[in-house]
Motif scaffolding. Structure first.
Motif, short mmCIF file in Angstrom:
data_model
loop_
_atom_site.label_atom_id
_atom_site.label_comp_id
_atom_site.label_asym_id
_atom_site.label_seq_id
_atom_site.Cartn_x
_atom_site.Cartn_y
_atom_site.Cartn_z
N THR A 58 145.42 4.02 77.21
CA THR A 58 143.99 4.31 77.31
C THR A 58 143.64 5.33 76.22
O THR A 58 143.84 6.52 76.38
CB THR A 58 143.65 4.88 78.70
OG1 THR A 58 144.53 5.97 79.00
CG2 THR A 58 143.79 3.81 79.76
N TYR A 60 140.70 6.96 73.86
CA TYR A 60 139.26 7.19 73.82
C TYR A 60 138.92 8.12 72.67
O TYR A 60 139.63 9.11 72.42
CB TYR A 60 138.77 7.83 75.13
CG TYR A 60 137.27 8.10 75.16
CD1 TYR A 60 136.39 7.12 75.60
CD2 TYR A 60 136.75 9.31 74.72
CE1 TYR A 60 135.02 7.33 75.60
CE2 TYR A 60 135.38 9.54 74.72
CZ TYR A 60 134.52 8.55 75.17
OH TYR A 60 133.16 8.76 75.17
N ASP A 189 127.56 2.40 80.01
CA ASP A 189 128.90 2.94 79.76
C ASP A 189 129.86 2.21 80.67
O ASP A 189 129.66 2.16 81.90
CB ASP A 189 128.95 4.45 80.04
CG ASP A 189 128.29 5.27 78.95
OD1 ASP A 189 128.14 4.74 77.83
OD2 ASP A 189 127.94 6.43 79.20
N TYR A 191 134.20 0.29 80.85
CA TYR A 191 135.49 0.07 80.19
C TYR A 191 136.15 -1.17 80.79
O TYR A 191 135.83 -1.58 81.91
CB TYR A 191 136.41 1.29 80.32
CG TYR A 191 137.00 1.53 81.70
CD1 TYR A 191 138.22 0.96 82.07
CD2 TYR A 191 136.34 2.34 82.63
CE1 TYR A 191 138.77 1.18 83.33
CE2 TYR A 191 136.88 2.56 83.89
CZ TYR A 191 138.10 1.98 84.23
OH TYR A 191 138.63 2.19 85.49
N PRO A 250 137.25 1.23 76.14
CA PRO A 250 135.96 1.85 76.51
C PRO A 250 134.85 1.36 75.60
O PRO A 250 135.09 1.03 74.42
CB PRO A 250 136.22 3.34 76.30
CG PRO A 250 137.25 3.39 75.21
CD PRO A 250 138.09 2.14 75.36
N PHE A 273 131.87 5.99 74.97
CA PHE A 273 130.71 5.80 75.82
C PHE A 273 129.48 6.28 75.04
O PHE A 273 129.52 6.34 73.82
CB PHE A 273 130.89 6.54 77.14
CG PHE A 273 132.12 6.10 77.91
CD1 PHE A 273 132.41 4.75 78.06
CD2 PHE A 273 133.00 7.04 78.46
CE1 PHE A 273 133.55 4.33 78.76
CE2 PHE A 273 134.14 6.62 79.16
CZ PHE A 273 134.41 5.28 79.30
N THR A 290 133.22 10.26 83.34
CA THR A 290 133.53 8.98 82.70
C THR A 290 134.86 9.00 81.96
O THR A 290 135.57 7.99 81.91
CB THR A 290 132.40 8.56 81.73
OG1 THR A 290 132.18 9.59 80.77
CG2 THR A 290 131.11 8.30 82.50
N PHE A 294 138.08 6.54 83.01
CA PHE A 294 138.75 5.62 82.08
C PHE A 294 140.24 5.94 81.99
O PHE A 294 141.08 5.04 82.11
CB PHE A 294 138.10 5.71 80.70
CG PHE A 294 138.86 4.96 79.64
CD1 PHE A 294 139.16 3.61 79.80
CD2 PHE A 294 139.26 5.59 78.47
CE1 PHE A 294 139.87 2.91 78.82
CE2 PHE A 294 139.96 4.90 77.49
CZ PHE A 294 140.26 3.56 77.66
#
Length: 403
Positions: A58, A60, A189, A191, A250, A273, A290, A294
């Protein structure tokens, strides 16, 4: 894992990163951030190696400034191709052609804009940078007579944009012309989790002051917005996910929904996002972090989340300048007066207008019965909050020189 980059990292994001000890790439921005608990900073080589060890992870980024680094260093993940697929609005339209074959679009180079035979293009249409951010450089053209004025504005904006943003974030070498998509505008927003399932974390409705307004002044989220549109948006995301093969991804999606409930995507921003950390409004409104959702693959229990939200809207107010305002003429902005004009400001985030081109933004909680405060700021040119620099008359300047 996190890549934190310019132009802005909110206190909420950096504190989340520190609290959860999420591995953060040690770049210039991350190294400068101050937190009570130390960030889990990794040198570039260590960061890349950890991604290789994890396989799918993950990842971001709060800013599209990091797109160049990802493209250069993380080619082995397949992310650069997916980013380009969405970041380039022409490629995004090509991806969606099988879902929306009727939507007109055309790519055109900036230097060729003068050669466009605007009378041959069906109107209204939208013109904007093929690689863009927020509503910068975006214009709606309703008649052929408007084109000269729009073209003049685009050329002026291009000069400003080049000073403020790198090409990976907002590239003004190429533009896209596309048919106007009818309906109310929304931003999402969300994912895709490790199984490829889309998870919606927030839905904003974007409202405008007039038919030709394309600014980002007001977005809001509410129980009604979430309940009315979530399932339809999840269905659309499922289709996009299948076309692009998305997992652990995301995104920030902008779309329009017509009166007949038909959904048309406008653009999809990858790896993040809502920009400038405005995604944080989900926490103020619904208690949804958020970033954490995620990273930990969490899904909102919307029935519980929305249980006590009846009759309230949670608004993002962008303090963007009016088109006729020269920021060099601005001496100061009265944030205290701004706050006093709202019944329940939740957070104000100031910005250096000379560096950023806007004054900041704020989150508010507004009762439906007091929606007039939002209508007012939506139509405001913000000059009631601005103190302008004094202009010294030329005659006085000449007189002083002689003396």
């Amino acid at each position: 894992m996190l890549i934190l980059d310019h132009p802005y990292v909110s206190e909420f994001l950096k504190n989340t990163a520190a609290e959860l000890q999420i591995p953060v790439l040690k770049n210039e921005m991350a190294a400068e951030l101050k937190t009570e608990k130390k960030l889990n900073l990794l040198e570039e080589a260590e960061f890349i190696e950890l991604i290789k060890e994890k396989g799918e992870c993950t990842l971001y980024s709060n800013s599209e400034n990091s797109v160049g680094w990802i493209s250069e260093k993380l080619g082995f993940t397949g992310l650069p191709k997916k980013i380009e697929l969405f970041k380039n609005k022409v490629k995004f339209r090509e991806l969606l052609q099988r879902l929306y074959p009727e939507l007109y679009f055309k790519s055109v180079k900036f230097e060729e804009l003068d050669e466009i035979r605007v009378e041959e293009i069906e109107k209204p249409f939208i013109i904007k940078p093929a690689v863009g951010f927020f509503s910068l450089g975006v214009h709606k053209v309703s008649t052929s007579e408007e084109w000269d004025s729009v073209l003049k504005s685009i050329k002026a904006e291009v000069e400003e944009i080049k000073k403020l943003y790198p090409a990976s974030v907002l590239n003004v070498e190429n533009f896209i012309i596309e048919g106007n998509i009818e309906g109310d505008e929304f931003a999402v927003d969300a994912y895709f989790n490790r199984e490829g399932k889309p998870v919606v974390l927030n839905i904003f409705k974007h409202i405008f002051s007039s038919e030709n307004d394309v600014s980002d002044r007001i977005y809001f989220t509410s129980k009604k917005v979430i309940e009315t549109y979530r399932e339809a948006i999840e269905d659309l995301l499922n289709e996009i996910g299948k076309l692009a093969g998305l997992r652990n991804f995301p995104l920030h999606l902008e779309l329009r929904i017509a009166e007949d409930r038909r959904i048309q995507p406008i653009e999809l921003n990858p790896m993040r996002f809502a920009g400038l950390c405005v995604t944080d409004i989900a926490y103020f409104a619904y208690g949804i972090n958020t970033y954490r959702y995620f990273m930990e693959q969490l899904e909102p229990d919307w029935d519980k989340v929305l249980a006590d939200k009846e009759g309230k809207s949670f608004c993002l107010v962008m303090l963007s300048k009016s088109e006729d305002l020269n920021l060099k003429d601005v001496k100061s902005f009265n944030y205290e007066k701004l706050l006093s004009d709202f019944e329940k400001p939740l957070e104000l985030r100031k910005a250096d207008h000379e560096k950023r081109g806007y004054f900041g933004y704020m989150f508010t909680e507004t009762r439906d019965s007091n929606w007039s405060e939002i209508e007012r700021i939506l139509k405001s040119d913000l000059k009631e909050y601005i103190t302008f620099k004094e202009v010294v008359p030329a005659i006085s300047v000449l007189k002083n020189k002689k003396e």
